[in-house]
Scaffold this active site. Structure first.
Site, PDB file in Angstrom:
ATOM      1  N   SER A  89     -24.628  46.173  47.663  1.00 17.54           N
ATOM      2  CA  SER A  89     -23.198  45.906  47.549  1.00 17.54           C
ATOM      3  C   SER A  89     -22.527  47.038  46.784  1.00 17.54           C
ATOM      4  CB  SER A  89     -22.960  44.593  46.804  1.00 17.54           C
ATOM      5  OG  SER A  89     -21.601  44.519  46.413  1.00 17.54           O
ATOM      6  N   HIS A 101     -23.122  46.300  52.138  1.00 20.91           N
ATOM      7  CA  HIS A 101     -22.305  45.113  51.865  1.00 20.91           C
ATOM      8  C   HIS A 101     -21.000  45.541  51.192  1.00 20.91           C
ATOM      9  CE1 HIS A 101     -21.873  40.747  51.167  1.00 20.91           C
ATOM     10  NE2 HIS A 101     -21.375  41.065  49.984  1.00 20.91           N
ATOM     11  N   ASP A 151     -17.522  44.212  49.630  1.00 20.61           N
ATOM     12  CA  ASP A 151     -16.834  43.037  49.094  1.00 20.61           C
ATOM     13  C   ASP A 151     -15.334  43.273  49.045  1.00 20.61           C
ATOM     14  OD1 ASP A 151     -18.982  41.160  48.362  1.00 20.61           O
ATOM     15  OD2 ASP A 151     -19.634  42.794  47.051  1.00 20.61           O
ATOM     16  N   MET A 210     -11.845  41.656  48.061  1.00 16.90           N
ATOM     17  CA  MET A 210     -11.272  40.562  47.261  1.00 16.90           C
ATOM     18  C   MET A 210      -9.769  40.794  47.113  1.00 16.90           C
ATOM     19  SD  MET A 210     -14.044  40.204  44.201  1.00 16.90           S
ATOM     20  CE  MET A 210     -15.791  40.539  44.432  1.00 16.90           C
ATOM     21  N   HIS A 216     -17.741  41.326  53.471  1.00 18.78           N
ATOM     22  CA  HIS A 216     -17.655  39.987  52.876  1.00 18.78           C
ATOM     23  C   HIS A 216     -16.227  39.790  52.382  1.00 18.78           C
ATOM     24  CE1 HIS A 216     -19.129  37.182  49.366  1.00 18.78           C
ATOM     25  NE2 HIS A 216     -18.368  36.543  50.239  1.00 18.78           N
ATOM     26  N   MET A 245     -13.502  37.941  50.640  1.00 13.70           N
ATOM     27  CA  MET A 245     -13.163  36.878  49.697  1.00 13.70           C
ATOM     28  C   MET A 245     -11.652  36.888  49.582  1.00 13.70           C
ATOM     29  SD  MET A 245     -16.291  37.625  47.096  1.00 13.70           S
ATOM     30  CE  MET A 245     -16.587  39.196  47.901  1.00 13.70           C
ATOM     31  N   MET A 258     -23.619  31.802  48.771  1.00 12.41           N
ATOM     32  CA  MET A 258     -23.440  32.404  47.450  1.00 12.41           C
ATOM     33  C   MET A 258     -24.471  31.811  46.490  1.00 12.41           C
ATOM     34  SD  MET A 258     -20.906  34.554  47.842  1.00 12.41           S
ATOM     35  CE  MET A 258     -21.035  35.108  46.150  1.00 12.41           C
ATOM     36  N   ASP A 270     -26.260  36.003  48.245  1.00 11.49           N
ATOM     37  CA  ASP A 270     -25.407  36.987  47.577  1.00 11.49           C
ATOM     38  C   ASP A 270     -25.116  36.506  46.159  1.00 11.49           C
ATOM     39  OD1 ASP A 270     -23.574  38.911  46.873  1.00 11.49           O
ATOM     40  OD2 ASP A 270     -22.072  38.349  48.376  1.00 11.49           O
TER      41      ASP A 270
END
Ligand code: DX5
Ligand code: ZN
Length: 226
Positions: free
Chosen positions: A11, A35, A37, A39, A68, A70, A139, A177
């Site tokens: 990540s 990965h 992330d 957000m 991913h 979020m 998660m 994760d």
């Protein structure tokens, strides 16, 4: 039954954001997926990167992107990541009222579709939706920040998902994760995970590529029961 080789996905949340291309190249020949992330400071309190960064980074590496999200309102934003060349786009069950429809959109945009389940969300209501998905991200922390402590109780969801996948002969990666490291990856693999996100354990190591290989070795052994 043949066990597919584990996927290790570093990540970049734990990488140096001022040198992202360099950080990605550090794991280029060791990692399976990268990965990413995303957000939005709404679905989670934290704020990271968005589409322009993913688009730029796409040109800097051959690694498949495991995005991913979020974020709130993934129906509005997720297909853009598929269009940007993401291999897999995962959105949160908690943020979407029609996950199957969005999975279809993602697949028709050329990406694999992923469903993420946060810490406080039970897995059972979502098991029936899994045929529409290619990845299920469970998660093992509360989504939002890297560097948190792995919560072993959440592996019960991995076990339930693995039983469901096996019973239905589904083709689906079960990804974990949060807090995945040398001292936690084996229990996650033994519970039935076959894709492993690791931020701190990779980018906090002196040699990130070596850290990825070590994690894969540990997962492999635990998955095959060797
Ligand atoms: C947190 C992110 C994770 C994070 C994991 O919400 O989804 O991908 O980078 O970081 P570590 O491996 O440090 O727990
Ligand atoms: Zn993540």
């Amino acid at each position: 039954m043949t066990v597919p080789p584990p996927i290790v996905a570093p990540s970049i949340l734990a990488a140096d954001f001022a040198h992202l291309a360099r950080e990605v190249r550090a794991v280029e020949h060791a990692a399976d997926w990268l990965h990413v992330d995303v957000m939005d400071n709404h679905f989670v309190p934290n704020l990271t990167i968005g589409l322009p960064v993913v688009q730029s980074l796409r040109a800097a590496t051959e690694l498949p992107f495991d995005v991913h999200l979020m974020i709130e309102d993934p129906r509005r934003w997720a297909p853009g990541y598929a269009d940007a060349g993401a291999y897999n786009v995962t959105f949160h069950a908690e943020a979407c009222d029609d996950p199957v429809a969005l999975a279809k959109d993602l697949r028709s945009a050329g990406a694999k579709a992923g469903l993420a389940i946060d810490r406080d969300t039970p897995i059972e209501p979502y098991l029936e939706l899994l045929p529409s998905f290619d990845t299920l991200l469970i998660m093992t922390i509360k989504a939002g920040f890297g560097g948190q402590r792995f919560i072993p109780q959440l592996l019960d969801k991995v076990r339930a998902a693995r039983r469901h996948v096996a019973a239905g002969h589904l083709e689906l990666r079960i990804e974990v994760d949060g807090g995945i490291a040398a001292d936690t990856i084996e229990q996650a693999a033994a519970a039935g995970a076959d894709a492993f996100v690791a931020g701190t354990a990779v980018y906090g190591a002196d040699d990130p590529a070596e850290a990825v290989r070590r994690l894969r070795g540990l997962a492999e052994r635990a998955m095959t029961g060797a």
